[in-house]
Design an enzyme around this catalytic site. Sequence first.
Site, PDB file in Angstrom:
ATOM      1  N   CYS A 330       0.866  -1.286  -0.024  1.00  0.00           N
ATOM      2  CA  CYS A 330       0.170   0.011  -0.132  1.00  0.00           C
ATOM      3  C   CYS A 330       0.689   1.303   0.068  1.00  0.00           C
ATOM      4  O   CYS A 330       1.541   1.524  -1.145  1.00  0.00           O
ATOM      5  CB  CYS A 330      -0.977  -0.179   1.237  1.00  0.00           C
ATOM      6  SG  CYS A 330      -2.482   1.105   1.002  1.00  0.00           S
ATOM      7  N   HIS A 427      -3.677  -5.825   1.079  1.00  0.00           N
ATOM      8  CA  HIS A 427      -3.504  -6.108   2.707  1.00  0.00           C
ATOM      9  C   HIS A 427      -3.897  -7.593   2.686  1.00  0.00           C
ATOM     10  O   HIS A 427      -4.805  -8.072   2.204  1.00  0.00           O
ATOM     11  CB  HIS A 427      -4.146  -4.945   3.456  1.00  0.00           C
ATOM     12  CG  HIS A 427      -3.458  -3.656   3.428  1.00  0.00           C
ATOM     13  ND1 HIS A 427      -2.483  -3.443   4.022  1.00  0.00           N
ATOM     14  CD2 HIS A 427      -3.946  -2.453   2.850  1.00  0.00           C
ATOM     15  CE1 HIS A 427      -1.965  -1.972   3.705  1.00  0.00           C
ATOM     16  NE2 HIS A 427      -3.136  -1.839   3.241  1.00  0.00           N
TER      17      HIS A 427
END
Length: 481
Positions: A330, A427
């Site tokens: 991310c 994630h």
Amino acid sequence: MAKSIMIQGAGSNVGKSMVVAGLARALHLRGMRVRPFKPQNMSNNAAVTVDGGEIGRAQALQALAACADPVVDMNPVLLKPESDVGAQVIVHGKRFATLKARDYAKVKPTLLQATLDSFNRLAQDADIVLVEGAGSPAEINLRAGDIANMGFAQAADVPVVLVGDIDRGGVIAQCVGTHAVLPPHDRDRIKAFAINKFRGDPSLFDDGLEEIVQRTGWPSLGVVPWFADAWKLPAEDIMDIASTQGGAFKVAVPRLNRIANFDDLDPLSSDPNITVEIVEAGRPLPGDAQLVLIPGSKSTIADLAHFRTQGWDVDLQAHVRRGGHVLGLCGGYQMLGREIIDEDGIEGQKGRFDGLGLLDVVTHMGPQKTLRRETARYIKTGEAVEGYEIHIGETLGPDCEQAWLDIQGRPEGAASANGRVRGTYMHGLFSSNAFRAAYLAELGAAASNLDYSADVDATLDALAAHLERHLDIDLLLDLSH
């Protein structure tokens, strides 16, 4: 409507989230429909819900403990710090505003109705709602407009149990002091207390319990001994993540100032063949790490500057020259690119910012936040991967041609030509056992038989049994209404 009880703390980090998770599993095992609820939370460790919003990670864990799907009503107001003085405000799972603390204090009373609406919706489909407070009700300077502790409890007419933390010392003063400073109408809402994190023989604190009972008039629910396996459960507070000593394969993780969604580290920390080293500011990245993992960030550009200030950019280049591997998740993925462009000042200052240059990609920041749960496939070996995306910005460039994940036909991620540097917005990758084993095997890690999800579930069962042994849960249920 369901019964309810609220767990408030005599201080911060007394273990409220863990107690609620254990109670949720214990009451579920008793056959009750349980729903967790926290009116206001502050955390950069968020979870994506089944209804497409975000809530604090602790409430997602509590939902798992209750065997319920995580939904935005479980945490209607979430504050995600972006600086020392301001935070992004999430209401019912979506971005509401970015406010400084003083401005949020003015807005906060208007959000009480949002918390009550969520609470009432949860109560319609439950036998009991377990409510978690935030910080401590003894912070009476914050009582005006409060929606996190007694302000909510009074508005929703929820009885309260106060939990003190004996491990940090002064627990008698914590409890008696809370009784002393609360105004009578708030003090009367507390129906009992419990002591958490006791090391040793709990009977040694019998006299201490009696002192608290005599000085407050509150009955005791018991003393909960230290739960040694708490580390196996996803942590919400950044202060709770720490290095773990496992096998010879080392993963180095720089501790960013605004690290976010660090539950990515939990499966690695639980793997007996993996050593996870959290690298604090002022220390170099270790030269013996096989993998450097750059985690998510709530403020990517500011954390990129922090990364350079520590000299970690130089260390990372040396790591790559030695043949080491790098994974950016991310915000970490965005940092690895050539440039981050923030023309609208989404993260503060407008401008173009040089990245670490290890991936040939560029990130454009934008106002739209991506929030979705995903099922992907690891392209190299075909393993299924369960996870989620929660980010702003879009990342494009030549290295995206080496995408290493496939999300229902959509390529995801980027990799360098030699494959040693990779990034992705997804994630939760390492919670998928087969992917974790395959990916780490490529990097030279020995396989383990860790079933991460099953391990978390077994730990919740053990926590529930721990509370059943040491807390008077029958009395807690009698006090709820």
